[in-house]
Design a protein around this motif. Structure first.
Motif, PDB file in Angstrom:
ATOM      1  N   LEU A 197       4.003 -23.439 -20.131  1.00  0.00           N
ATOM      2  CA  LEU A 197       5.124 -22.176 -20.116  1.00  0.00           C
ATOM      3  C   LEU A 197       3.854 -21.037 -20.096  1.00  0.00           C
ATOM      4  CD1 LEU A 197       7.414 -21.502 -18.634  1.00  0.00           C
ATOM      5  CD2 LEU A 197       8.759 -20.760 -20.917  1.00  0.00           C
ATOM      6  N   VAL A 198       3.311 -20.331 -19.059  1.00  0.00           N
ATOM      7  CA  VAL A 198       2.158 -19.393 -19.577  1.00  0.00           C
ATOM      8  C   VAL A 198       3.163 -17.723 -19.079  1.00  0.00           C
ATOM      9  CG1 VAL A 198       0.339 -20.092 -19.564  1.00  0.00           C
ATOM     10  CG2 VAL A 198       1.445 -19.740 -17.537  1.00  0.00           C
ATOM     11  N   ASN A 199       2.535 -16.490 -19.732  1.00  0.00           N
ATOM     12  CA  ASN A 199       2.949 -15.180 -18.980  1.00  0.00           C
ATOM     13  C   ASN A 199       1.872 -15.048 -18.218  1.00  0.00           C
ATOM     14  OD1 ASN A 199       0.879 -14.119 -20.910  1.00  0.00           O
ATOM     15  ND2 ASN A 199       2.140 -13.927 -22.582  1.00  0.00           N
ATOM     16  N   ALA A 200       2.201 -14.048 -17.709  1.00  0.00           N
ATOM     17  CA  ALA A 200       1.342 -13.010 -16.975  1.00  0.00           C
ATOM     18  C   ALA A 200       0.193 -12.867 -17.529  1.00  0.00           C
ATOM     19  CB  ALA A 200       2.117 -11.475 -16.291  1.00  0.00           C
ATOM     20  N   ARG A 201      -0.155 -12.845 -18.604  1.00  0.00           N
ATOM     21  CA  ARG A 201      -0.764 -12.646 -18.970  1.00  0.00           C
ATOM     22  C   ARG A 201      -1.969 -13.502 -18.877  1.00  0.00           C
ATOM     23  NH1 ARG A 201       1.713  -9.455 -21.566  1.00  0.00           N
ATOM     24  NH2 ARG A 201       2.220 -10.801 -22.936  1.00  0.00           N
ATOM     25  N   GLY A 202      -1.834 -14.804 -18.834  1.00  0.00           N
ATOM     26  CA  GLY A 202      -2.181 -15.981 -18.661  1.00  0.00           C
ATOM     27  C   GLY A 202      -2.347 -16.398 -20.744  1.00  0.00           C
ATOM     28  N   GLU A 203      -1.228 -16.414 -20.995  1.00  0.00           N
ATOM     29  CA  GLU A 203      -1.022 -16.734 -22.646  1.00  0.00           C
ATOM     30  C   GLU A 203       0.780 -17.594 -22.676  1.00  0.00           C
ATOM     31  OE1 GLU A 203      -1.721 -12.319 -24.060  1.00  0.00           O
ATOM     32  OE2 GLU A 203      -0.255 -13.035 -23.534  1.00  0.00           O
ATOM     33  N   VAL A 204      -0.276 -19.190 -23.531  1.00  0.00           N
ATOM     34  CA  VAL A 204       1.105 -19.834 -23.089  1.00  0.00           C
ATOM     35  C   VAL A 204       1.894 -19.461 -24.268  1.00  0.00           C
ATOM     36  CG1 VAL A 204       1.473 -22.392 -24.831  1.00  0.00           C
ATOM     37  CG2 VAL A 204      -0.909 -21.856 -22.770  1.00  0.00           C
ATOM     38  N   ILE A 205       3.353 -19.012 -24.082  1.00  0.00           N
ATOM     39  CA  ILE A 205       4.418 -18.610 -24.222  1.00  0.00           C
ATOM     40  C   ILE A 205       5.172 -20.388 -24.824  1.00  0.00           C
ATOM     41  CG2 ILE A 205       3.994 -16.566 -23.520  1.00  0.00           C
ATOM     42  CD1 ILE A 205       6.108 -17.625 -21.809  1.00  0.00           C
ATOM     43  N   GLY A 206       4.674 -20.894 -24.206  1.00  0.00           N
ATOM     44  CA  GLY A 206       5.582 -22.131 -24.387  1.00  0.00           C
ATOM     45  C   GLY A 206       5.017 -23.680 -24.493  1.00  0.00           C
ATOM     46  N   ILE A 207       5.662 -24.313 -24.701  1.00  0.00           N
ATOM     47  CA  ILE A 207       5.445 -26.493 -24.376  1.00  0.00           C
ATOM     48  C   ILE A 207       6.662 -26.596 -23.647  1.00  0.00           C
ATOM     49  CG2 ILE A 207       4.836 -28.289 -25.044  1.00  0.00           C
ATOM     50  CD1 ILE A 207       2.426 -26.611 -25.547  1.00  0.00           C
ATOM     51  N   ASN A 208       6.632 -26.847 -22.658  1.00  0.00           N
ATOM     52  CA  ASN A 208       7.517 -26.960 -21.499  1.00  0.00           C
ATOM     53  C   ASN A 208       8.521 -28.653 -22.143  1.00  0.00           C
ATOM     54  OD1 ASN A 208       7.566 -25.374 -19.899  1.00  0.00           O
ATOM     55  ND2 ASN A 208       5.867 -26.912 -18.003  1.00  0.00           N
ATOM     56  N   GLU A 209       9.496 -28.195 -22.362  1.00  0.00           N
ATOM     57  CA  GLU A 209       9.988 -29.333 -23.007  1.00  0.00           C
ATOM     58  C   GLU A 209      11.854 -30.379 -22.487  1.00  0.00           C
ATOM     59  OE1 GLU A 209      12.292 -30.949 -26.376  1.00  0.00           O
ATOM     60  OE2 GLU A 209      10.229 -31.149 -26.144  1.00  0.00           O
ATOM     61  N   ALA A 210      12.574 -29.091 -21.790  1.00  0.00           N
ATOM     62  CA  ALA A 210      13.698 -29.686 -21.273  1.00  0.00           C
ATOM     63  C   ALA A 210      14.405 -28.881 -20.362  1.00  0.00           C
ATOM     64  CB  ALA A 210      14.696 -29.927 -22.413  1.00  0.00           C
ATOM     65  N   TYR A 211      15.670 -29.207 -19.595  1.00  0.00           N
ATOM     66  CA  TYR A 211      16.557 -29.130 -18.342  1.00  0.00           C
ATOM     67  C   TYR A 211      17.360 -29.856 -18.568  1.00  0.00           C
ATOM     68  CZ  TYR A 211      15.821 -32.836 -15.154  1.00  0.00           C
ATOM     69  OH  TYR A 211      15.659 -34.010 -14.710  1.00  0.00           O
ATOM     70  N   ILE A 212      18.396 -29.168 -17.642  1.00  0.00           N
ATOM     71  CA  ILE A 212      19.433 -29.374 -17.470  1.00  0.00           C
ATOM     72  C   ILE A 212      19.612 -29.469 -15.799  1.00  0.00           C
ATOM     73  CG2 ILE A 212      21.855 -28.584 -17.282  1.00  0.00           C
ATOM     74  CD1 ILE A 212      21.661 -27.573 -19.774  1.00  0.00           C
ATOM     75  N   PRO A 213      20.062 -30.758 -15.581  1.00  0.00           N
ATOM     76  CA  PRO A 213      20.126 -31.021 -14.055  1.00  0.00           C
ATOM     77  C   PRO A 213      20.625 -30.729 -13.224  1.00  0.00           C
ATOM     78  CG  PRO A 213      20.577 -32.726 -14.808  1.00  0.00           C
ATOM     79  CD  PRO A 213      20.751 -32.545 -16.948  1.00  0.00           C
ATOM     80  N   PRO A 214      20.978 -30.577 -11.432  1.00  0.00           N
ATOM     81  CA  PRO A 214      21.370 -30.389 -11.031  1.00  0.00           C
ATOM     82  C   PRO A 214      23.288 -30.587 -11.129  1.00  0.00           C
ATOM     83  CG  PRO A 214      19.350 -30.332  -9.883  1.00  0.00           C
ATOM     84  CD  PRO A 214      19.395 -30.793 -10.920  1.00  0.00           C
TER      85      PRO A 214
END
Length: 346
Positions: A197-214
């Protein structure tokens, strides 16, 4: 490969996919990273997505196991890959697919179940290492998720940072990983796990982990492990093979309406001490099964996930003050000196 559990939302019990985890197999095709010292700003627009994606795509990989596939982020130029523990769970070796089409065998070097992070080593050098941003992002700033959802390599979705310090209710009984997370509305799907998960400066701000499904009534609610947590755990894993975590020596459990009525409590906010570890920090501090924890250092603990999240932000050796409602109905405070989590504990 999706892992079902349950989460509480709006007072209802809803199904939740614990993580944007690995997808079933398909036929579809040096030193650690230097952290940024620049303070994050609420910046970015959709116009930033193409250049940031072009910059970061070579640093995100696809990880394949016998059970499915997930994603990973290049952590060092000499072949160390950062991903989720659940992506590589049960697989001592994996296949790592790079953005240039190359595929290399990878060895799972170390894992940390508590934060759901792992490092994988491949024999490849001069890899493009992204910049990790250890400072938390700002709510509302651009967030771009990069990974291999459902096996579609090099996929990009965009949204914003929706929230910080999120805990997913109802997950503490099954995993301690889903606390203190970044929330985003950038679409995250099975296979995104371990990606960036990255920001507008191309920096990694997080490691994708989970989601809540529809089917749970959610619309674009995803979660990522903050980069600061990922860097801390990755550095510990690469140097010692394990990560240290604050340990209170108690099992937190949600207050049920029946227990609240029995104890004459006004509601179900709070955490019951279901058990303590003999000789552990909580037992030494005088906590007993049946005590209610109402706050940690003045921060309310309405759910077990709140308590676990509070510990995530502490270190072994720290002392915390718990606000306790005792079995005798009396309110008191308890000073608990945290220790390193034993290897045998959850």
């Amino acid at each position: 490969m999706l892992s079902p559990t349950k989460a509480v939302a709006a007072g209802l019990l809803i199904p939740l996919l614990v993580a944007a985890c690995t997808t079933a197999p398909t036929t579809a095709p040096a030193p650690g990273p230097a952290p940024s010292t620049a303070a994050p700003a609420p910046s970015g627009s959709l116009a930033d997505v193409p250049p940031v994606s072009a910059q970061l795509l070579p640093s995100v990989v696809k990880i394949l196991t016998e059970g499915g596939n997930g994603s990973g982020v290049i952590y060092t130029g000499d072949g160390l890959i950062l991903t989720n523990e659940h992506v590589v769970r049960g697989s001592p070796t994996v296949q790592v697919g790079f953005a240039d089409g190359q595929r290399h065998a990878g060895t799972v070097r170390a894992v940390d179940v508590v934060t759901d992070l792992a490092i994988v080593q491949v024999e490849r050098r001069d890899l493009p290492v992204p910049r990790f941003q250890p400072e938390l992002p700002v709510i509302g700033e651009l967030a771009i998720a990069i990974g291999s959802p459902l096996g579609f390599e090099n996929s990009v979705t965009a949204g914003v940072v929706s929230g910080l310090h999120r805990e997913i209710p109802g997950t503490a009984a099954e995993t301690q990983a889903l606390v203190d997370l970044i929330q985003t509305d950038a679409a995250i799907s099975p296979g995104n796990s371990g990606g960036a998960l990255v920001n507008a400066r191309g920096e990694v701000i997080g490691i994708n982990e989970a989601y809540i499904p529809p089917q749970a009534g959610a619309v674009s609610i995803g979660f990522a492990i903050p980069a600061a947590t990922a860097i801390d755990v990755a550095e510990q894993l690469r140097t010692s093979g394990r990560a240290r975590h604050a340990f209170a020596g108690l099992e937190p459990t949600q207050i049920s309406p029946q227990i609240a009525a029995q104890l004459g409590l006004p509601g179900t906010d709070g955490v019951i001490v279901a058990a303590t570890v003999p000789g552990g920090p909580a037992a030494i501090a005088g906590l007993r099964p049946g005590d209610l924890i109402l706050a940690v250092d003045g921060e309310p603990t309405r759910r077990p996930e709140d308590f676990i999240g509070a510990l995530r932000r502490r270190a072994p050796g720290d002392t915390i003050t718990l606000s306790i409602h005792g079995l005798d109905g009396q309110q008191r405070s308890a000073q608990v000196t945290l220790t390193d989590r034993p290897a045998f504990s959850r």
